[in-house]
Design an enzyme around this catalytic site. Structure first.
Site, PDB file in Angstrom:
ATOM      1  N   HIS A 262     -40.496  85.200 -83.373  1.00  0.00           N
ATOM      2  CA  HIS A 262     -39.353  86.340 -83.946  1.00  0.00           C
ATOM      3  C   HIS A 262     -37.870  85.698 -83.691  1.00  0.00           C
ATOM      4  CE1 HIS A 262     -38.055  88.704 -79.999  1.00  0.00           C
ATOM      5  NE2 HIS A 262     -38.417  87.490 -79.533  1.00  0.00           N
TER       6      HIS A 262
ATOM      7  N   CYS B  20     -31.769  84.077 -78.245  1.00  0.00           N
ATOM      8  CA  CYS B  20     -32.919  84.860 -78.901  1.00  0.00           C
ATOM      9  C   CYS B  20     -32.447  84.976 -80.341  1.00  0.00           C
ATOM     10  CB  CYS B  20     -33.122  86.289 -78.298  1.00  0.00           C
ATOM     11  SG  CYS B  20     -33.744  86.261 -76.771  1.00  0.00           S
TER      12      CYS B  20
ATOM     13  N   HIS C 229     -38.105  81.767 -82.251  1.00  0.00           N
ATOM     14  CA  HIS C 229     -38.931  81.184 -81.106  1.00  0.00           C
ATOM     15  C   HIS C 229     -40.123  82.214 -80.887  1.00  0.00           C
ATOM     16  CE1 HIS C 229     -36.417  84.649 -79.681  1.00  0.00           C
ATOM     17  NE2 HIS C 229     -37.330  84.690 -78.499  1.00  0.00           N
TER      18      HIS C 229
ATOM     19  N   HIS D  29     -43.573  84.166 -78.736  1.00  0.00           N
ATOM     20  CA  HIS D  29     -44.263  84.785 -77.220  1.00  0.00           C
ATOM     21  C   HIS D  29     -45.609  85.023 -77.478  1.00  0.00           C
ATOM     22  CE1 HIS D  29     -40.363  85.817 -75.702  1.00  0.00           C
ATOM     23  NE2 HIS D  29     -39.615  86.186 -76.658  1.00  0.00           N
TER      24      HIS D  29
ATOM     25  N   ASP E 281     -50.615  89.290 -85.182  1.00  0.00           N
ATOM     26  CA  ASP E 281     -51.084  88.367 -84.637  1.00  0.00           C
ATOM     27  C   ASP E 281     -50.783  87.014 -85.360  1.00  0.00           C
ATOM     28  OD1 ASP E 281     -52.073  86.484 -82.333  1.00  0.00           O
ATOM     29  OD2 ASP E 281     -54.070  86.677 -83.451  1.00  0.00           O
ATOM     30  N   HIS E 282     -50.212  85.890 -84.863  1.00  0.00           N
ATOM     31  CA  HIS E 282     -49.786  84.820 -85.417  1.00  0.00           C
ATOM     32  C   HIS E 282     -48.990  84.996 -86.804  1.00  0.00           C
ATOM     33  CE1 HIS E 282     -52.722  82.826 -82.688  1.00  0.00           C
ATOM     34  NE2 HIS E 282     -52.481  81.621 -83.291  1.00  0.00           N
TER      35      HIS E 282
ATOM     36  N   GLU F  93     -43.438  91.105 -73.064  1.00  0.00           N
ATOM     37  CA  GLU F  93     -42.808  89.902 -74.114  1.00  0.00           C
ATOM     38  C   GLU F  93     -43.028  88.742 -73.213  1.00  0.00           C
ATOM     39  OE1 GLU F  93     -39.219  90.488 -76.746  1.00  0.00           O
ATOM     40  OE2 GLU F  93     -38.420  89.317 -74.990  1.00  0.00           O
TER      41      GLU F  93
END
Lengths: 136, 136, 136, 136, 136, 136
Positions: free
Chosen positions: A15, A34, A40, A42, A80-81, A125
């Site tokens: 994100h 950020c 980047h 998480h 996801d991913h 996070e």
């Protein structure tokens, strides 16, 4: 007897925190690293907490398998991913902060749960930063 | 939409549980091995939980960096690698139980947070013993 | 068939890192805030790992209860809720760094274990700092 | 000042989820592999959370040693290394779901605690599945 | 360049430690409460660690998905929600201690892995008791 | 006396697993959802383990502060909140698998450590998937 049933799940995503209507400098000022335009990511850890009466016949508030499957279809399959900014429609015009992701997950799961249940979402996070939302 | 933002931090400190106005025997009876006059110590784990409305502009309840810096200046700089009884003024006349340390941390952070926020402190003395205080 | 049996335990203690034959300034320079003369402390987490052949009769390398009792008598009873510098004879003339504490624990447990066993000690001073020693 | 004191404990037990008045097929349908007639088992992790006023004399809400001993006598001695269905009277006619185990533990501890305290039970059946009950 | 790839998995099972050729008293003496004839159980946590050369084409030692599927078919499908003594053929005549379970898991996974890989099994019976086996 | 000193750290990053010289279909076949062209991400957890003799003067193998600062300058400043494929030179032509990231981190830290030390890198991509590399 009201009991809360908690189910833990996780998803990995990329994100970026920024507002497209702000200058890069203002985004940098507010969101710091950020705001990296290359993104980047998480390992998000999720706890979905469902509160309701124990069914005296089964001894369950909710079959955890139902909750697990709901988290899979509504959250894991969707997030996801993925790159949250680019690929998840809910964040096309919404900054994917932990707060906003928790609200979106709450709304998605709440819409699919029987209305008799209360819901609370806890979203990590990182192991040091996490948020809680319960629709209030 | 009210969301709670949690930030985890830690500090290491020495302490002793006792009341100077009691005999050693009474302190030993009430506080057991925690009354060791040579002190013992802990890795304290802290969770500061701040509840407020999501700012629609940023998507944040509070910038975690602000919360992290506040914990550093008010708690870590004041307590880390210190002897709580000897070096921390708040415990000059107050027994540094987990309960009292949580109240002190709550008071220090609450005084520096904008008044619109609610605060809850969770303090782990060990992984098996911890306390929660929210100013009530 | 050689298997390693690990047992986890913990103890809480105060300590100070310094050398009495150095000036305060030199201690401050080398050991920083760990040189606090009023002490600080930790929740030490210990893993004792014993390697040996599986006894074909019991299916055990070593009865974990024996290992647990040995850790209690040799480590927990000696170190827990103590000031390592002041109250533990092994550190009268030895700086209680994590490295030295691990070596002392290794020596104490090794002396009590049957000689056929190999031993490794892992000692967590904090969740982020830990050491391993296996007598080599 | 109301503070909550939490104490963590654990016990290992075997159990089976089923109703003797249902057919095996219906039990299989509702409880799936948890209906295994040969039993399966868990490492249950328990958090007992006691809320009350800080005693200004000691700085304690409740001496954790009292809480620890109560958990030992009421929960660990009764459930640890047991088959919940076969050996624990409370589950002779009650399905040992996590929900029902939490309610039983709540009732057992609440009956022994001073009435001024509130109690909440958190019970982990696995790290991913857990429940909370506070007598409401 | 040799790298070890670790994959964590888990299964829940019931078991009993005893030898059928010993008297109940001798079993009680050696295995204590683990000898409960009605069984008890655990959440077993497994780490399978595979060591080999990095494939320069993919950057993988082994595709974690292959390892995950292998653990599912060989370990989870065979052991999860089972009574190890009654339902798992390998423990018909073998006491299901953590040591022996680790050896059996090692043998099952090793037989299915390409022979160029080394394997190590870490098996947690509880968070405090665990074993390691690497075929030596 | 050789002791290993471990220091834990973390960084958050985005990445994509693929080879630019392969078709999208082949990348999809080998790397699955990790081949997402919009990237995904992880909270990487790192343990740097340094083995050496205890310095009899200080009781340290290595001052953990030196190790912490080295991890910050070589790893955190270079990788944290970055897109590994796009922004980290080492992965311009190297697939950022956990294996390859561990090797790069090893090489970067080894070059800055005194040659008398041995180094091992453990890198968690998720709590369930992790790798170890020690330069062999």
């Amino acid at each position: 007897m009201k009991v809360t049933v908690h189910r833990r799940a996780h998803f990995n995503a990329a994100h970026r925190l920024y507002r497209p209507d702000w200058t890069f400098e203002k985004n940098e000022d507010i969101f710091g690293k950020c705001n990296n335009p290359n993104f980047h990511g998480h390992n998000y850890e999720l706890i979905a907490s469902v509160t309701g009466e124990i069914d005296p016949e089964t001894g369950y508030v909710i079959d955890v398998k139902i909750l697990k499957d709901l988290i899979k279809s509504e959250v894991e399959d969707a997030f996801d991913h993925k790159n949250l900014n680019v690929e998840v429609p809910e964040f096309k015009d919404l900054n994917p902060t932990a707060e906003n992701i928790a609200v979106i997950i709450y709304n998605k799961l709440k819409a699919k749960l029987e209305s008799k249940f209360q819901l609370e979402i806890t979203l990590y996070e990182t192991p040091r930063n996490f948020v809680t939302y319960s629709g209030k």
